[in-house]
Design a protein around this motif. Structure first.
Motif, mmCIF file in Angstrom:
data_model
loop_
_atom_site.group_PDB
_atom_site.id
_atom_site.type_symbol
_atom_site.label_atom_id
_atom_site.label_comp_id
_atom_site.label_asym_id
_atom_site.label_seq_id
_atom_site.Cartn_x
_atom_site.Cartn_y
_atom_site.Cartn_z
ATOM 1 N N VAL A 18 0.856 -1.181 0.000
ATOM 2 C CA VAL A 18 0.000 0.000 0.000
ATOM 3 C C VAL A 18 0.890 1.228 0.000
ATOM 4 N N HIS A 19 0.494 2.242 -0.718
ATOM 5 C CA HIS A 19 1.263 3.479 -0.796
ATOM 6 C C HIS A 19 0.388 4.625 -0.297
ATOM 7 N N VAL A 20 0.940 5.443 0.571
ATOM 8 C CA VAL A 20 0.249 6.615 1.089
ATOM 9 C C VAL A 20 0.940 7.848 0.521
ATOM 10 N N TYR A 84 4.696 18.354 8.901
ATOM 11 C CA TYR A 84 5.863 17.542 9.262
ATOM 12 C C TYR A 84 5.423 16.157 9.747
ATOM 13 N N ALA A 85 4.446 16.126 10.636
ATOM 14 C CA ALA A 85 3.962 14.842 11.167
ATOM 15 C C ALA A 85 3.361 13.983 10.061
ATOM 16 N N GLY A 86 2.514 14.563 9.233
ATOM 17 C CA GLY A 86 1.876 13.806 8.165
ATOM 18 C C GLY A 86 2.873 13.276 7.149
ATOM 19 N N ALA A 87 3.805 14.125 6.729
ATOM 20 C CA ALA A 87 4.811 13.703 5.751
ATOM 21 C C ALA A 87 5.715 12.628 6.340
ATOM 22 N N SER A 88 6.092 12.793 7.596
ATOM 23 C CA SER A 88 6.957 11.794 8.249
ATOM 24 C C SER A 88 6.249 10.450 8.383
ATOM 25 N N ILE A 89 5.009 10.471 8.839
ATOM 26 C CA ILE A 89 4.257 9.231 9.006
ATOM 27 C C ILE A 89 4.070 8.532 7.661
ATOM 28 N N ALA A 90 3.718 9.292 6.619
ATOM 29 C CA ALA A 90 3.516 8.691 5.300
ATOM 30 C C ALA A 90 4.812 8.102 4.761
ATOM 31 N N ALA A 91 5.923 8.819 4.909
ATOM 32 C CA ALA A 91 7.209 8.321 4.408
ATOM 33 C C ALA A 91 7.629 7.052 5.145
ATOM 34 N N ILE A 92 7.476 7.049 6.450
ATOM 35 C CA ILE A 92 7.838 5.865 7.241
ATOM 36 C C ILE A 92 6.930 4.696 6.879
ATOM 37 N N PHE A 93 5.625 4.959 6.741
ATOM 38 C CA PHE A 93 4.683 3.909 6.365
ATOM 39 C C PHE A 93 5.043 3.318 5.006
ATOM 40 N N ARG A 99 9.177 -2.708 2.479
ATOM 41 C CA ARG A 99 10.090 -3.698 3.028
ATOM 42 C C ARG A 99 9.372 -4.951 3.543
ATOM 43 N N LEU A 100 8.224 -4.734 4.196
ATOM 44 C CA LEU A 100 7.540 -5.861 4.840
ATOM 45 C C LEU A 100 6.266 -6.277 4.117
ATOM 46 N N GLY A 101 5.776 -5.404 3.233
ATOM 47 C CA GLY A 101 4.487 -5.654 2.593
ATOM 48 C C GLY A 101 4.530 -6.805 1.666
#
Length: 101
Positions: A18-20, A84-93, A99-101
């Motif tokens: 999944v891509h956010v 910042y929070a939204g971009a960071s969460i999306a990038a990490i997700f 990697r795991l998907g």
């Protein structure tokens, strides 16, 4: 009365990560933070004796009260921190999903 036969077929498809969207989630959280800040300021104007706005305002730097400078500074901080929070969460997700998907 006719008998009905239900056939269940299991199809396995390869897992697609999944891509956010980083920009969409960043903008969404920035808007959410800005709206929440405005509602907090409004609550402080409408019912200052309740004190419900104080826990929110302690997280903002440089606010002096309910003036125009504090409103502008709080909105700016809300947008920056939310983006910042939204971009960071999306990038990490997205990284973990690849990697795991």
């Amino acid at each position: 009365m006719a008998n009905t036969i239900l056939h269940v077929q299991s199809e396995r498809s390869p897992a697609v990560p999944v891509h956010v969207s980083v920009s969409v989630l960043g903008a969404t959280l920035a808007a959410f933070a800005a709206i929440s800040f405005l509602l907090c300021m409004l609550l402080g104007f409408v019912a200052p004796e309740w004190g419900l706005h104080r826990p929110w305002l302690q997280f903002y730097l440089g606010l002096t009260g309910f003036d125009l400078r504090s409103l502008a500074l709080g909105l700016l901080q809300s947008v920056i921190f939310g983006a910042y929070a939204g971009a960071s969460i999306a990038a990490i997700f997205n990284f973990i999903s690849r990697r795991l998907g």
